[in-house]
Write an enzyme that holds these catalytic residues in place. Structure first.
Site, short mmCIF file in Angstrom:
data_model
loop_
_atom_site.label_atom_id
_atom_site.label_comp_id
_atom_site.label_asym_id
_atom_site.label_seq_id
_atom_site.Cartn_x
_atom_site.Cartn_y
_atom_site.Cartn_z
CG ASN A 16 40.36 45.15 -22.40
OD1 ASN A 16 39.89 44.03 -22.58
ND2 ASN A 16 41.32 45.63 -23.17
CB CYS A 17 38.55 45.59 -16.35
SG CYS A 17 38.22 46.09 -14.67
N PRO A 18 37.69 48.83 -16.71
CG PRO A 18 37.28 50.85 -15.53
CD PRO A 18 38.26 50.16 -16.49
#
Length: 75
Positions: free
Chosen positions: A13-15
């Site tokens: 997942n981000c980042p």
């Protein structure tokens, strides 16, 4: 599309997809392309913003079900 390098960030997942792409692009020459495989739906707008902020060209974005493909060209 022929790419110089491909990284698989599916499951991250981000980042993390952006950070891994940034690291991969740093090792590439100007004009080379990087394909990033991702599963995070937020990666679509994240890579758009990343390209604007860094000056790297976002050549292509595709989605197939829950997977996303981003192709960047190193500036």
């Amino acid at each position: 599309m022929e790419t110089a390098k491909e990284i698989d960030t599916r499951g991250l997942n981000c980042p993390l997809p952006i950070l891994k792409a940034k690291k991969a692009l740093a090792d590439m020459s100007s004009g080379q392309t990087l394909r990033v495989l991702a599963s995070d739906p937020g990666s679509v707008r994240d890579f758009q913003a990343f390209a604007r902020q860094t000056g790297n060209e976002l050549v292509e974005q595709q989605s197939a079900g829950s997977e996303f493909v981003h192709v960047l060209r190193r500036r």
